[in-house]
Design a protein around this motif. Sequence first.
Motif, PDB file in Angstrom:
ATOM      1  N   PRO A   1      12.391  11.333   5.117  1.00 44.55           N
ATOM      2  CA  PRO A   1      11.522  11.045   4.736  1.00 44.55           C
ATOM      3  C   PRO A   1      11.347  10.866   3.401  1.00 44.55           C
ATOM      4  N   HIS A   2      10.290   9.974   3.057  1.00 45.32           N
ATOM      5  CA  HIS A   2      10.069   9.400   1.710  1.00 45.32           C
ATOM      6  C   HIS A   2       8.858   8.493   1.422  1.00 45.32           C
TER       7      HIS A   2
ATOM      8  N   HIS B   1      12.465  -0.681  -3.980  1.00 47.89           N
ATOM      9  CA  HIS B   1      11.217  -0.241  -3.232  1.00 47.89           C
ATOM     10  C   HIS B   1      11.546   1.592  -2.615  1.00 47.89           C
ATOM     11  N   HIS B   2      13.005   1.676  -2.809  1.00 56.60           N
ATOM     12  CA  HIS B   2      13.252   2.918  -3.297  1.00 56.60           C
ATOM     13  C   HIS B   2      13.611   3.601  -4.134  1.00 56.60           C
ATOM     14  N   GLN B   3      13.134   3.977  -5.298  1.00 57.07           N
ATOM     15  CA  GLN B   3      12.984   4.882  -6.071  1.00 57.07           C
ATOM     16  C   GLN B   3      11.913   6.371  -6.070  1.00 57.07           C
TER      17      GLN B   3
ATOM     18  N   GLU C   1       1.101  -0.896   0.363  1.00 52.94           N
ATOM     19  CA  GLU C   1      -0.257  -0.143   0.306  1.00 52.94           C
ATOM     20  C   GLU C   1       1.097   1.600   0.434  1.00 52.94           C
ATOM     21  N   ALA C   2       0.164   2.327  -0.688  1.00 51.16           N
ATOM     22  CA  ALA C   2       1.354   3.829  -0.542  1.00 51.16           C
ATOM     23  C   ALA C   2       1.068   3.637   1.123  1.00 51.16           C
ATOM     24  N   LEU C   3       2.297   4.424   1.824  1.00 55.30           N
ATOM     25  CA  LEU C   3       3.644   4.716   2.805  1.00 55.30           C
ATOM     26  C   LEU C   3       4.153   5.645   2.771  1.00 55.30           C
TER      27      LEU C   3
END
Length: 456
Positions: free
Chosen positions: A434-435, A417-419, A404-406
């Motif tokens: 924060p991302h 997971h981190h783009q 889910e969006a987070l």
Amino acid sequence: MVISPLSDSRYRHLFSAQVIALFGTGLTTVALALLAHDLAGGEAGKVLGFALALKMVAYVVISPFISAFIQHLPRRTVLVLLDVLRAAVVLVLPWVTEVWQIYLLVFLLNVFSAGFTPVFQATIPDIIKNKDQYTKALSLSRLAYDLENLLSPMAAAALIALMNFNMLFLLNTAAFLISAALVVTVILPNKAQHSGDVSFWVRASQGIKIYLKTPRLRGLLVLCMVVAAAGAMQIVNTVVYVRTELGLGESWVALAFAAVGGGSMLAAFSIPFILRKLTERHTMLIGGGIISISVLLGLMQPEVSMLLVLWWLIGVGTSMILTPVGQLLTHSCQEVDRPAVFAAQFSLSHACWLIAYPLAGWLGAQFGMPTAFGVLGLIALFSVTMAALIWPTHDQYKLEHTHEALQHNHWHIHDEHHQHEHEGWEGPEPHSHPHRHTALKHVHPFVIDDHHPRWP
């Protein structure tokens, strides 16, 4: 042809340190029994029983907290320090004059062991990356424990004929110091970065949460109860059954213990070949079945030859369950969480022993050996059945799942997971800021972590 993990000098030194430390620990086990007899006479069994309970309490309660506390410290420094502290505790044992001093020193010794063992186990997969080599490394580690069970009592018996048993404590002190010296020679890989703003209490509970949220590890925990039920019956009641029920001498007690170690050694040698044909799940469930049937056959009140066969089978089944554990844990967590998960296994598995030890002694003393065989055998059989139900039949490491969006903040690198975009102040990777994660559905090796808090 798989190259032996011993070809890696780092693993060779660590394995040698493990073998030497275990051998010294085995000497102390014998010497401690003799010391308890000197101080307590006929109450020695009660003294050792309480000391063994303190050992389990140290393993169950202390291990996760030590793991969390030392997580950010250099592993080599931690391992060397804990070896030195264990040496210092054992060095004091020859001068003990009161029973309470035994309790205190045994508890301290096992507090340090509760810190050493999970860190040591979690370090091995950082060194041995090849899966087949790692499986062999696990078999060698299991073999080291079995050799300690077989050889240390025999060596202690020979040494006592030549010297006072207090010298065994001094030999164990030397063994821990040699172990520390071997660890000093090893350059260990750097640990993965962990979130710097995670509290001590979160780190202490992280391994337990990952463990209990992972179905295959819940199955493993139930199988640990199988091992504990059979092991407690064997460790606590062998001497009573052989000496009292069968009326045989001490040499037969030693042979019974050796039978367990012999079966376990044979299985440990065979596990790398078995795991090429069977999954970890099938191998471990078969081992649990062998153990359960062997304990239940004790209801037939076997003569000594049959008892040796049953104890040998218990050794085989035990090794079939315990040898693949390191591989299972490594596949079930992120590298950064590995020490915490290994500590969780260490703690939770010993909680099973904390239940099984007093139960085996109480059943045997109050209701007799057939009742002890029956109850512990049924516990083992029930636990195997539960493990088969809890551990998914088609256990896949790669699972399709949805995110889910987070939005959150933690240490990370730019993996799948981190783009996300940067504003120029975040610093080099890994970094924390924060991302936001957009909703995503994909397939990859699945473990419980910051981005996967629930099993799909």
